[in-house]
Design an enzyme around this catalytic site. Structure first.
Site, PDB file in Angstrom:
ATOM      1  N   CYS A   3      -7.058   2.813 -12.741  1.00  0.00           N
ATOM      2  CA  CYS A   3      -7.376   3.968 -11.900  1.00  0.00           C
ATOM      3  C   CYS A   3      -8.860   3.949 -11.561  1.00  0.00           C
ATOM      4  O   CYS A   3      -9.683   3.485 -12.348  1.00  0.00           O
ATOM      5  CB  CYS A   3      -7.068   5.277 -12.629  1.00  0.00           C
ATOM      6  SG  CYS A   3      -5.333   5.545 -12.937  1.00  0.00           S
ATOM      7  N   GLU A  38     -12.003   7.153  -5.326  1.00  0.00           N
ATOM      8  CA  GLU A  38     -12.279   6.772  -3.939  1.00  0.00           C
ATOM      9  C   GLU A  38     -13.734   7.065  -3.589  1.00  0.00           C
ATOM     10  O   GLU A  38     -14.366   7.929  -4.190  1.00  0.00           O
ATOM     11  CB  GLU A  38     -11.399   7.586  -2.980  1.00  0.00           C
ATOM     12  CG  GLU A  38     -10.029   7.056  -2.773  1.00  0.00           C
ATOM     13  CD  GLU A  38      -9.972   5.773  -1.957  1.00  0.00           C
ATOM     14  OE1 GLU A  38     -10.761   5.572  -1.010  1.00  0.00           O
ATOM     15  OE2 GLU A  38      -9.100   4.970  -2.281  1.00  0.00           O
ATOM     16  N   TYR A  82       3.758   5.954   2.923  1.00  0.00           N
ATOM     17  CA  TYR A  82       2.833   7.080   3.046  1.00  0.00           C
ATOM     18  C   TYR A  82       3.656   8.360   3.020  1.00  0.00           C
ATOM     19  O   TYR A  82       4.614   8.494   3.777  1.00  0.00           O
ATOM     20  CB  TYR A  82       2.007   6.964   4.334  1.00  0.00           C
ATOM     21  CG  TYR A  82       1.076   5.782   4.254  1.00  0.00           C
ATOM     22  CD1 TYR A  82      -0.210   5.928   3.760  1.00  0.00           C
ATOM     23  CD2 TYR A  82       1.506   4.511   4.600  1.00  0.00           C
ATOM     24  CE1 TYR A  82      -1.046   4.832   3.628  1.00  0.00           C
ATOM     25  CE2 TYR A  82       0.686   3.412   4.474  1.00  0.00           C
ATOM     26  CZ  TYR A  82      -0.599   3.577   3.986  1.00  0.00           C
ATOM     27  OH  TYR A  82      -1.422   2.495   3.844  1.00  0.00           O
ATOM     28  N   ARG A  98      -4.009   7.058  -3.800  1.00  0.00           N
ATOM     29  CA  ARG A  98      -3.692   5.824  -3.082  1.00  0.00           C
ATOM     30  C   ARG A  98      -3.310   4.747  -4.094  1.00  0.00           C
ATOM     31  O   ARG A  98      -3.902   4.668  -5.165  1.00  0.00           O
ATOM     32  CB  ARG A  98      -4.897   5.350  -2.266  1.00  0.00           C
ATOM     33  CG  ARG A  98      -5.236   6.226  -1.088  1.00  0.00           C
ATOM     34  CD  ARG A  98      -6.515   5.704  -0.403  1.00  0.00           C
ATOM     35  NE  ARG A  98      -6.820   6.399   0.820  1.00  0.00           N
ATOM     36  CZ  ARG A  98      -7.520   7.526   0.905  1.00  0.00           C
ATOM     37  NH1 ARG A  98      -7.975   8.110  -0.187  1.00  0.00           N
ATOM     38  NH2 ARG A  98      -7.756   8.092   2.081  1.00  0.00           N
ATOM     39  N   ARG A 140       4.010   4.390 -16.337  1.00  0.00           N
ATOM     40  CA  ARG A 140       4.535   4.135 -17.690  1.00  0.00           C
ATOM     41  C   ARG A 140       5.901   4.797 -17.897  1.00  0.00           C
ATOM     42  O   ARG A 140       6.587   4.511 -18.862  1.00  0.00           O
ATOM     43  CB  ARG A 140       3.547   4.609 -18.749  1.00  0.00           C
ATOM     44  CG  ARG A 140       2.196   3.949 -18.649  1.00  0.00           C
ATOM     45  CD  ARG A 140       2.266   2.457 -18.956  1.00  0.00           C
ATOM     46  NE  ARG A 140       0.994   1.812 -18.621  1.00  0.00           N
ATOM     47  CZ  ARG A 140       0.909   0.677 -17.950  1.00  0.00           C
ATOM     48  NH1 ARG A 140       1.990   0.061 -17.547  1.00  0.00           N
ATOM     49  NH2 ARG A 140      -0.260   0.156 -17.688  1.00  0.00           N
ATOM     50  N   ARG A 159      -2.002   6.301   8.033  1.00  0.00           N
ATOM     51  CA  ARG A 159      -1.474   5.113   8.717  1.00  0.00           C
ATOM     52  C   ARG A 159      -0.176   5.445   9.427  1.00  0.00           C
ATOM     53  O   ARG A 159       0.890   4.956   9.072  1.00  0.00           O
ATOM     54  CB  ARG A 159      -1.242   3.970   7.723  1.00  0.00           C
ATOM     55  CG  ARG A 159      -2.483   3.309   7.173  1.00  0.00           C
ATOM     56  CD  ARG A 159      -3.383   2.657   8.208  1.00  0.00           C
ATOM     57  NE  ARG A 159      -2.748   1.666   9.057  1.00  0.00           N
ATOM     58  CZ  ARG A 159      -2.739   0.366   8.819  1.00  0.00           C
ATOM     59  NH1 ARG A 159      -3.327  -0.123   7.747  1.00  0.00           N
ATOM     60  NH2 ARG A 159      -2.141  -0.453   9.662  1.00  0.00           N
ATOM     61  N   ARG A 193       0.830  -1.203   0.000  1.00  0.00           N
ATOM     62  CA  ARG A 193       0.000   0.000   0.000  1.00  0.00           C
ATOM     63  C   ARG A 193       0.860   1.248   0.000  1.00  0.00           C
ATOM     64  O   ARG A 193       1.957   1.271   0.545  1.00  0.00           O
ATOM     65  CB  ARG A 193      -0.899   0.019   1.235  1.00  0.00           C
ATOM     66  CG  ARG A 193      -1.950  -1.073   1.200  1.00  0.00           C
ATOM     67  CD  ARG A 193      -2.862  -0.985   2.380  1.00  0.00           C
ATOM     68  NE  ARG A 193      -3.480   0.333   2.453  1.00  0.00           N
ATOM     69  CZ  ARG A 193      -4.184   0.771   3.472  1.00  0.00           C
ATOM     70  NH1 ARG A 193      -4.365   0.010   4.527  1.00  0.00           N
ATOM     71  NH2 ARG A 193      -4.721   1.961   3.468  1.00  0.00           N
TER      72      ARG A 193
END
Length: 124
Positions: free
Chosen positions: A74, A77, A107, A89, A62, A115, A6
């Site tokens: 893609c 959210e 992050y 994200r 790319r 997080r 993540r």
């Protein structure tokens, strides 16, 4: 076995160059910290908050040599009230023998607050 790596970052304004630069920085760190070979990547999902519409962040991947054939998607959210704005994200699915505790999630910028527990693990 497939593991998820993540990552998240934020941008300051919805402009294509900001989206692509921030996504590229995030992916570079995720790849470097986890020693990811593009041949081991099953797929990459990238989501953006509803306030980002100037670019597909997948364009950033790319730019990396040998990542041309990696499947990338893609999406937007869920628009949750008071969620972190201007957020990108990433969920990278990688074939690896590493246990969960050896995966380094990344992050950056204001996304660190999503997080902090994982961010602090990498600094210790």
């Amino acid at each position: 076995m497939i593991r998820g790596i993540r990552g998240a970052t934020t941008i300051t304004a919805d402009q294509e160059e900001f989206v692509l630069a921030a996504t590229q920085r995030l992916l570079e760190e995720m790849i470097e910290k986890n020693k990811v070979d593009p041949e081991s990547v099953a797929s990459v999902f990238i989501s953006v908050t509803p306030d980002i519409s100037s670019a597909f962040p997948a364009k950033a991947i790319r730019r990396f040599k040998h990542w041309r054939h990696v499947p990338v998607m893609c999406m937007q959210e869920i628009p949750v009230d008071e969620s972190l704005p201007f957020c990108v994200r990433v969920m990278m699915h990688v074939n690896t023998v590493k246990p969960q505790k050896e995966i380094h999630h990344v992050y950056q910028e204001k996304a660190i607050k999503l997080r902090p527990d994982l961010t602090m693990e990498d600094k210790s």
